[in-house]
Design a protein around this motif. Structure first.
Motif, mmCIF file in Angstrom:
data_model
loop_
_atom_site.group_PDB
_atom_site.id
_atom_site.type_symbol
_atom_site.label_atom_id
_atom_site.label_comp_id
_atom_site.label_asym_id
_atom_site.label_seq_id
_atom_site.Cartn_x
_atom_site.Cartn_y
_atom_site.Cartn_z
ATOM 1 N N LEU A 1 0.696 -1.145 -0.218
ATOM 2 C CA LEU A 1 -0.057 0.000 0.047
ATOM 3 C C LEU A 1 0.799 1.283 0.104
ATOM 4 N N SER A 2 1.794 1.197 0.747
ATOM 5 C CA SER A 2 2.762 2.508 0.723
ATOM 6 C C SER A 2 3.695 2.603 -0.604
ATOM 7 N N LEU A 3 4.063 1.391 -1.189
ATOM 8 C CA LEU A 3 4.761 1.468 -2.335
ATOM 9 C C LEU A 3 3.837 2.002 -3.545
ATOM 10 N N ILE A 4 2.552 1.634 -3.302
ATOM 11 C CA ILE A 4 1.775 2.288 -4.379
ATOM 12 C C ILE A 4 1.444 3.550 -4.225
ATOM 13 N N GLY A 5 1.165 3.954 -2.956
ATOM 14 C CA GLY A 5 0.678 5.530 -2.607
ATOM 15 C C GLY A 5 1.781 6.268 -3.099
ATOM 16 N N SER A 6 3.214 6.026 -2.748
ATOM 17 C CA SER A 6 4.266 6.577 -2.614
ATOM 18 C C SER A 6 4.815 6.585 -4.273
ATOM 19 N N HIS A 7 4.540 5.859 -5.107
ATOM 20 C CA HIS A 7 4.991 5.762 -6.358
ATOM 21 C C HIS A 7 4.574 7.097 -7.177
ATOM 22 N N PRO A 8 5.922 7.575 -8.142
ATOM 23 C CA PRO A 8 5.511 8.550 -8.751
ATOM 24 C C PRO A 8 4.482 8.404 -9.851
ATOM 25 N N GLY A 9 3.593 9.460 -10.095
ATOM 26 C CA GLY A 9 2.448 9.270 -10.942
ATOM 27 C C GLY A 9 1.269 8.778 -10.327
ATOM 28 N N GLY A 10 1.319 8.146 -9.053
ATOM 29 C CA GLY A 10 0.392 7.681 -8.345
ATOM 30 C C GLY A 10 -0.282 6.396 -8.558
ATOM 31 N N GLU A 11 0.443 5.536 -9.212
ATOM 32 C CA GLU A 11 0.309 4.165 -9.687
ATOM 33 C C GLU A 11 1.440 3.526 -9.688
ATOM 34 N N ALA A 12 1.385 2.229 -9.614
ATOM 35 C CA ALA A 12 2.783 1.211 -9.740
ATOM 36 C C ALA A 12 2.279 0.002 -10.361
ATOM 37 N N ARG B 245 -7.249 -5.138 -2.808
ATOM 38 C CA ARG B 245 -8.115 -4.644 -3.943
ATOM 39 C C ARG B 245 -9.758 -5.066 -3.574
ATOM 40 N N THR B 246 -9.898 -6.205 -2.939
ATOM 41 C CA THR B 246 -11.179 -6.666 -2.515
ATOM 42 C C THR B 246 -11.564 -5.953 -1.355
ATOM 43 N N ALA B 247 -10.507 -5.451 -0.450
ATOM 44 C CA ALA B 247 -10.894 -4.403 0.594
ATOM 45 C C ALA B 247 -11.397 -3.241 0.012
ATOM 46 N N GLY B 248 -10.886 -2.903 -1.239
ATOM 47 C CA GLY B 248 -11.406 -1.482 -1.794
ATOM 48 C C GLY B 248 -10.202 -0.604 -1.579
ATOM 49 N N LEU B 249 -9.031 -0.924 -1.070
ATOM 50 C CA LEU B 249 -7.894 -0.082 -0.865
ATOM 51 C C LEU B 249 -7.301 0.599 -1.978
ATOM 52 N N ILE B 250 -7.268 -0.500 -2.898
ATOM 53 C CA ILE B 250 -6.532 -0.133 -4.243
ATOM 54 C C ILE B 250 -7.244 -0.632 -5.464
ATOM 55 N N ASP B 251 -7.128 -0.314 -6.722
ATOM 56 C CA ASP B 251 -7.726 -0.713 -7.782
ATOM 57 C C ASP B 251 -6.677 -0.773 -8.724
ATOM 58 N N GLY B 252 -6.927 -1.484 -9.873
ATOM 59 C CA GLY B 252 -5.986 -1.918 -10.902
ATOM 60 C C GLY B 252 -6.528 -1.650 -12.122
ATOM 61 N N ILE C 222 -7.142 4.169 -3.514
ATOM 62 C CA ILE C 222 -8.408 4.839 -3.642
ATOM 63 C C ILE C 222 -8.436 5.795 -2.313
ATOM 64 N N PRO C 223 -7.861 7.026 -2.664
ATOM 65 C CA PRO C 223 -7.715 7.939 -1.452
ATOM 66 C C PRO C 223 -9.033 8.083 -0.611
ATOM 67 N N GLU C 224 -10.341 7.828 -0.896
ATOM 68 C CA GLU C 224 -11.409 8.166 -0.245
ATOM 69 C C GLU C 224 -11.318 7.076 0.936
ATOM 70 N N VAL C 225 -11.118 5.706 0.367
ATOM 71 C CA VAL C 225 -11.116 4.489 1.212
ATOM 72 C C VAL C 225 -9.928 4.626 2.489
ATOM 73 N N VAL C 226 -8.774 4.869 1.736
ATOM 74 C CA VAL C 226 -7.448 5.014 2.577
ATOM 75 C C VAL C 226 -7.618 6.028 3.904
ATOM 76 N N ASN C 227 -8.401 7.117 3.334
ATOM 77 C CA ASN C 227 -8.379 8.137 4.338
ATOM 78 C C ASN C 227 -9.429 7.707 5.465
#
Length: 128
Positions: A42-53, A77-84, A96-101
């Protein structure tokens, strides 16, 4: 000996108690990030340049097999924290910022201390 002055309690972590549905939703999110690999993903995806990894950028970071990384990504992804999104042979993941927030908001203390039913928030600390 005079009693010490009352000390205000710490700020609360919630404005009001969680509903049963909100608690269940948050528990799902917390379970998803309660694994060191998933938390790092989650931290790698969120901090990756361009907002996606790309998954190709994520697999080399861990000493795990690609299917294991895929499993962890599926849980997030099932939890709704990321999308692909599949692009050719690779999948690109984004937060997915609103879920992580929601997770951040759960632990972000409010600015003011909690108010008791009678309006008082003082806690008296006694020392021996």
């Amino acid at each position: 000996m005079a009693a010490p002055a009352p000390t205000p309690c710490c700020a609360p972590i919630a404005r009001e108690p969680l509903s049963e549905a909100d608690a269940a939703d948050l528990a799902t999110l917390l379970k998803a990030v309660a694994d060191p690999v998933r938390l790092r993903l989650l931290s790698l995806i969120g901090s990756h340049p361009g907002g996606e990894a790309c998954v190709c950028d994520l697999t080399g970071v861990f000493d795990l097999t690609a299917p294991t990384i895929s499993h962890h990504l599926k849980v997030l992804r099932t939890a709704g924290l990321i999308d692909g999104e599949r692009r050719g042979t690779w999948v690109y993941y984004r937060i997915i910022p609103e879920v992580v927030n929601k997770l951040g908001a759960l632990f972000a203390p409010l600015a003011a201390p909690a108010k008791a039913q009678n309006g008082s928030v003082d806690v008296e600390l006694l020392t021996a």
